[in-house]
Design an enzyme around this catalytic site. Structure first.
Site, PDB file in Angstrom:
ATOM      1  CG  HIS A   1      72.844 -16.526  -8.582  1.00  0.00           C
ATOM      2  ND1 HIS A   1      72.478 -17.457  -7.641  1.00  0.00           N
ATOM      3  CD2 HIS A   1      72.057 -16.759  -9.660  1.00  0.00           C
ATOM      4  CE1 HIS A   1      71.532 -18.241  -8.128  1.00  0.00           C
ATOM      5  NE2 HIS A   1      71.254 -17.828  -9.362  1.00  0.00           N
TER       6      HIS A   1
ATOM      7  CE  LYS B   1      85.955  -0.245 -36.905  1.00  0.00           C
ATOM      8  NZ  LYS B   1      84.724  -0.363 -36.119  1.00  0.00           N
TER       9      LYS B   1
HETATM   10  O1  M6R Z   1      88.103  -6.077 -36.203  1.00  0.00           O
HETATM   11  P1  M6R Z   1      87.531  -7.020 -35.177  1.00  0.00           P
HETATM   12  O2  M6R Z   1      86.102  -7.337 -35.437  1.00  0.00           O
HETATM   13  O3  M6R Z   1      88.354  -8.250 -34.987  1.00  0.00           O
HETATM   14  O4  M6R Z   1      87.588  -6.201 -33.809  1.00  0.00           O
HETATM   15  C1  M6R Z   1      87.238  -6.814 -32.598  1.00  0.00           C
HETATM   16  C2  M6R Z   1      87.077  -5.802 -31.500  1.00  0.00           C
HETATM   17  O5  M6R Z   1      88.275  -5.101 -31.309  1.00  0.00           O
HETATM   18  C3  M6R Z   1      85.947  -4.802 -31.799  1.00  0.00           C
HETATM   19  O6  M6R Z   1      84.729  -5.442 -32.004  1.00  0.00           O
HETATM   20  C4  M6R Z   1      85.796  -3.811 -30.616  1.00  0.00           C
HETATM   21  O7  M6R Z   1      85.377  -4.491 -29.481  1.00  0.00           O
HETATM   22  C5  M6R Z   1      84.830  -2.685 -30.970  1.00  0.00           C
HETATM   23  N1  M6R Z   1      85.461  -1.409 -30.757  1.00  0.00           N
HETATM   24  C6  M6R Z   1      83.600  -2.691 -30.162  1.00  0.00           C
HETATM   25  O8  M6R Z   1      82.731  -1.658 -30.507  1.00  0.00           O
END
Ligand code: M6R
Length: 620
Positions: free
Chosen positions: A512, A615
């Site tokens: 698509h 992070k």
């Molecule tokens: O701490 P959280 O699980 O809420 O964080 C969510 C995202 O910021 C996190 O998963 C981000 O996408 C990672 N860096 C992906 O590897």
């Protein structure tokens, strides 16, 4: 975002603070800075744009031995207001250079506060929102009711601030005291022998103590060598929750690995086993903290999963299992979109908020919105006592241990397992699965650590492949059913680590539009379902592979061991153990993590600290 540490004790503060910053650099690495009080009225501040290493080089130039004192604080920044340059780095000081402040979060009313200060003749030295706090504290400490009282001055300022913040404040006149305060941003106290710490995260002080105290919303703490005192922003005594950290320093160290991420990939079997442990007792699935009654669980008529990034992908995976096991409709939504579109929620809606850190601002706001609408909220979280579980009606902790690499790996796998436990708990409460069926599903989950271990023993082939395709312009990822969110996760890993154009698609969507992207030699990763489990999907995906191969794509196929039908269509075949269909993401994600890390390493990038990222994302 931003890592904060403060210390008062008997050791050289500079060493303690730098040690803490090293362990928290994953929270932000645009700049770093320290402030040390020498006890004789001098406040030394050093700060530098870029990684912590730049600050350390600067300190070597200045002469570390000249910075003495047993109280101090530090900051590692993820820039929001103001470019990542020296003058925007924390700590910020007031005009008299007696007050120093480090800040995490965003002061939303900073423009009006700044205008007020400038009208008073204050000259701003930075472009940040944070600097306003330093001037306001200095003003409160010099005049009025709060004169000479640092804690009362900080509390008065906090009452005026809007937004999310953790502040740590020192005053040269109070060399044995550090004041810290929080609203919607993390802050924990470390309790040692003749020393106390404040930090964004226990990792900052785990080397010195595992005894900690989590501060509640709108609380302030004063730490001295002898003790700590918690109040609210009006100076009234407040209760904070003591806890003992259940992991030790080795968990926060690389342990001989080149990167934390590589260590964390290897820790996945253990993370899965720890997440499942203790959740099936006397024939029943049990959650950690359940403030929702069984009757309320039975009344649930709709489930939302809200999360961001990889956590969102874990929700997309879980949707297949939860709908299948409970026959409840499950919507999976990006937390940043959720509350702005007026979702239909009521007391029979269960919102599952998934977050490794438990402090992601988008997810936290989604939780708040859901609760305002009377929905029940269940948090799946990897961080004990973080804000999201604190504000939820029930909690299931993932026990992946600290995840320090910015890219989520072991936390992602643990989230999938925890989401599945939520699905089984719902199925059990609602009677859509018999107890023996729940037991069987749990037993299958329990077999997964061994299956993931098996994948890990075969990843050298993936590393080699990563090196060979590291100079590609782009990589596409395809999957169907639970393989689709795996494809999205594979693409996210590659984007964030290798800065490469990467996209995940539902394989059926290819024709698509996206098939137009296929050109000679373009690597396309295909996540195959089992030929036994979902034969129809398998044959459809085989057709999709042959379509892209016919157009010149270089096909990289992740398939179940012994899947001979797919071999002729795979330029590269990566085999993973045969597991039940719903559990395939737990094995098929692992090679994608390894692939992204190896491509990033080959391209010369820092796998743990990808550019522009941090992070934990505590701003919306
Ligand atoms: O701490 P959280 O699980 O809420 O964080 C969510 C995202 O910021 C996190 O998963 C981000 O996408 C990672 N860096 C992906 O590897």
């Amino acid at each position: 975002m931003c890592g904060i540490v403060g210390y008062v004790g008997h050791r050289p503060a500079l060493d303690v603070v730098l040690g803490g910053l090293r362990r928290m650099e994953y929270r932000g690495y645009d700049s770093a800075g320290v402030a040390v009080l020498d006890g004789a009225g001098a406040l030394t501040v050093e700060r530098k744009a870029g990684r912590l290493a730049n600050l350390e080089a600067e300190l070597d130039k200045v002469g570390r031995e000249s910075i003495t004192g047993t109280a101090g604080m530090g900051h590692t920044r993820w820039a929001t207001h103001g470019a990542p340059i020296d003058r925007n780095s924390h700590p910020h000081r007031d005009a008299s250079q007696r007050v120093a402040v480090v800040h995490n979060g965003i002061i939303e009313n900073f423009a009006s506060l700044r205008a007020e200060l400038e009208a008073d003749g204050v000259e701003m030295a930075s472009d940040t929102d944070s600097e306003t706090a330093a001037h306001l504290v200095a003003r409160a400490y010099t005049d009025g009711d709060t004169k000479g009282d640092l804690a009362a001055s900080v509390a008065a300022v906090c009452r005026r601030l809007e937004g999310a913040f953790t502040l740590v404040v020192t005053h040269a006149d109070q060399p044995d005291t550090i004041v810290a305060a929080r609203r919607s941003s993390p802050l924990v106290v470390g309790v040692g022998e003749g020393e106390h710490f404040v930090a964004s995260d226990v990792a900052a002080f785990i080397e010195h103590t595992r005894e900690a105290v989590e501060l509640g919303q709108d609380q302030l703490v004063v730490i001295t060598r002898e003790g700590y005192e918690v109040t609210d922003f009006h100076g009234d005594a407040a209760q904070a929750k003591p806890f003992t950290v259940d992991w030790d320093l080795s968990a926060a160290e690389k342990g001989g690995h080149e990167y934390f991420m590589l260590k964390e990939i290897e820790e996945q079997p253990e993370a899965l086993a720890n997440t499942l442990r203790g959740h099936f007792e006397s024939g029943r699935i049990i959650l950690d903290e359940q403030r929702i009654s069984d009757q309320d669980l039975r009344d649930v008529d709709k489930v939302f999963v809200v999360a961001c990034g990889s956590a969102y992908h874990s929700g997309l995976v879980a949707k297949y299992a939860i709908e299948h096991w409970t026959r409840l409709p499950v919507e999976v939504e990006l937390a940043s979109e959720f509350r702005y579109r007026d979702p239909v929620l009521d007391r029979d809606t269960l919102v599952v908020a998934v977050s490794q850190s438990g402090e992601t601002a988008d997810t936290l706001e989604a939780v708040r919105h859901a609760r305002e609408q009377k929905a029940r909220v269940l948090a799946v979280c990897n961080t004990n006592g973080a804000q999201i579980p604190r504000e939820s009606d029930a909690v299931l902790y993932t026990h992946a241990g600290p995840e320090i690499g910015v890219a989520s790996t072991k936390a992602f796998l643990a989230q999938i397992a925890a989401n599945y436990l939520v699905g089984l708990a719902l199925a059990q409460a609602r009677g859509t699965k018999y107890p023996d069926e729940v037991a069987r599903e749990f037993a299958e989950l329990e077999a997964m650590p061994a299956a993931v271990q098996k994948v890990l023993s075969t990843v050298d082939q993936v590393r080699d492949l990563g090196r060979r395709i590291a100079d590609s312009k782009a990589v596409l990822f395809l999957g169907r059913h639970v393989g689709f969110p795996v494809a999205l996760e594979g693409a996210l890993k590659l984007k964030e680590l290798a800065y490469m154009h990467a996209e995940g698609f539902a394989a059926g969507e290819l024709k698509h539009g996206p098939i137009a992207l296929i050109e000679d030699g373009l690597p396309v990763v295909v996540v195959m379902p089992s030929p036994k489990g979902r034969a129809v999907l398998h044959s459809k995906l085989v057709s999709n592979i042959s379509e892209i191969q016919a157009r010149g794509a270089r096909t990289i196929v992740i398939a179940e061991e012994g899947d001979e039908t797919v071999r002729p269509f795979a330029d590269e075949l990566i085999e993973v153990p045969a597991v039940p269909t719903l559990l395939q993401p737990l094995v098929s994600t692992v090679p994608l993590q390894v692939l992204a890390a190896e491509i990033a390493r080959t391209r010369g990038y820092d796998v743990d600290k990808p550019r522009n990222l941090a992070k934990s994302v505590t701003v919306e």
